[in-house]
Design a protein around this motif. Structure first.
Motif, short mmCIF file in Angstrom:
data_model
loop_
_atom_site.label_atom_id
_atom_site.label_comp_id
_atom_site.label_asym_id
_atom_site.label_seq_id
_atom_site.Cartn_x
_atom_site.Cartn_y
_atom_site.Cartn_z
N ASN A 22 0.69 -1.71 -0.20
CA ASN A 22 -0.04 0.10 0.21
C ASN A 22 0.98 1.14 0.30
N PHE A 23 2.03 1.23 0.84
CA PHE A 23 2.74 2.89 1.14
C PHE A 23 3.60 2.75 -0.40
N ARG A 24 3.74 1.61 -1.05
CA ARG A 24 4.82 1.67 -2.84
C ARG A 24 3.17 2.31 -3.20
N GLN A 25 2.39 2.09 -3.45
CA GLN A 25 0.90 2.33 -4.03
C GLN A 25 1.14 3.81 -4.41
N SER A 26 0.69 4.62 -2.36
CA SER A 26 0.48 5.45 -2.58
C SER A 26 1.82 6.49 -2.94
N VAL A 55 11.08 0.02 1.14
CA VAL A 55 10.31 1.05 -0.58
C VAL A 55 10.22 2.39 0.35
N LEU A 56 11.53 2.55 0.95
CA LEU A 56 11.26 4.26 1.56
C LEU A 56 12.60 4.17 1.42
N ASN A 57 13.95 3.46 1.40
CA ASN A 57 14.54 3.89 1.22
C ASN A 57 15.13 4.13 -0.78
N GLU A 58 14.50 3.00 -1.19
CA GLU A 58 14.22 2.76 -3.19
C GLU A 58 13.54 4.72 -3.42
N TYR A 59 12.81 4.88 -2.73
CA TYR A 59 11.86 6.12 -3.48
C TYR A 59 13.15 7.21 -3.12
#
Length: 279
Positions: A22-26, A55-59
């Protein structure tokens, strides 16, 4: 139509129970907007899971200089986290976003354009489409009053905006005392009635510019019922009376109708909500 350049921040808060999917989709829905924010202020409300950190580090790696990360050592709750985040935002306009919802492609463009064309407005929300797994799977919508007297009347008994959709002028939020964690579960509603009582002007764009993740609805109802919720709604009702959002008779009606409803079985509350309270 081209809109005037207007820098803005996106404000988010995340804690360990969020789904990485869900975080990634957001985040995907934010970075692919037709008008991309100038910064994303993300409050890490306590320690996160390894999957969320990945996920956060990727973005952060893919979008350098976009993220401003504020790490809180322990979970302080949504109101306190957002209060800290507001003060970290760099721009006049701030858009709220939850870490499990999905923005429509032109949400921010529409809101910034509205602010450019209406300098007297202090907060702009939108309608939403509710969904369970994928946008469109429930065919349910949450429509808010557009503005003016209908919105003010609505705000006496129900939140006048869909919180995850709002974009606001940061000065007006600070003038009203900012978010706080004094009334759990009512952090947004209590801020908005304080803003309205301070003379802030609200407007809801009559378009569904956010996909709002509700599940099938029963989990949301469970969070908005029970004795703990009633205790906090009692505090909220007292605040509403104290600041003049409700007069005594409106307050009496509020506590005598809404509070008992919260103690009914969740399935009964969900039925009432779906049949009578959802637009």
């Amino acid at each position: 139509m081209l809109i005037k350049a207007k820098k803005f921040s996106v404000l988010m808060s995340i804690y360990f129970r969020e789904s990485p999917v869900n975080f990634r989709q957001s985040l995907e829905s934010i970075v692919n907007q037709t008008l991309v924010p100038n910064e994303i202020v993300l409050i890490k409300d306590g320690l996160l899971t390894e999957s969320l950190e990945e996920v956060l580090n990727e973005y952060i790696l893919n979008f350098p200089n976009l993220f401003k990360i504020i790490s809180l050592p322990v979970n302080k709750g949504l109101g306190n986290a957002l209060s800290i985040g507001v003060k970290e935002c760099s721009y006049e306009l701030v858009a709220r976003m939850d870490t499990d919802d999905i923005c429509v492609l032109n949400r921010f463009e529409k809101q910034v354009e509205f602010f450019n064309n209406n300098p007297n407005i202090d907060l702009v929300g939108t309608n939403v489409e509710e969904f369970n797994v994928e946008p469109g799977d429930l065919k349910r919508f949450r429509k808010m009053p557009e503005s003016g007297e209908p919105l003010l009347k609505y705000s006496k008994f129900r939140n006048p905006v869909n919180h995850p959709t709002v974009m606001f002028r940061i000065a007006k939020v600070l003038e009203a005392g900012n978010y706080n964690g004094e009334i759990l579960l009512f952090e947004d509603f209590s801020l908005f009635i304080r803003m309205l009582q301070k003379g802030a002007s609200f407007h809801n764009i009559q378009e569904n510019l956010l996909h709002f993740r509700t599940g099938l609805g029963i989990d949301v109802i469970k969070r908005r019922s029970g004795l703990f919720y009633v205790k906090n709604e009692w505090k909220f009702a007292l605040l509403s009376l104290k600041i003049g959002n409700l007069n005594f008779f409106e307050w009496l009606f509020y506590v005598s109708t809404k509070l008992p409803l919260r103690l009914l079985p969740s399935k009964v509350i969900l039925f009432v909500y779906n049949q009578f309270l959802r637009h």
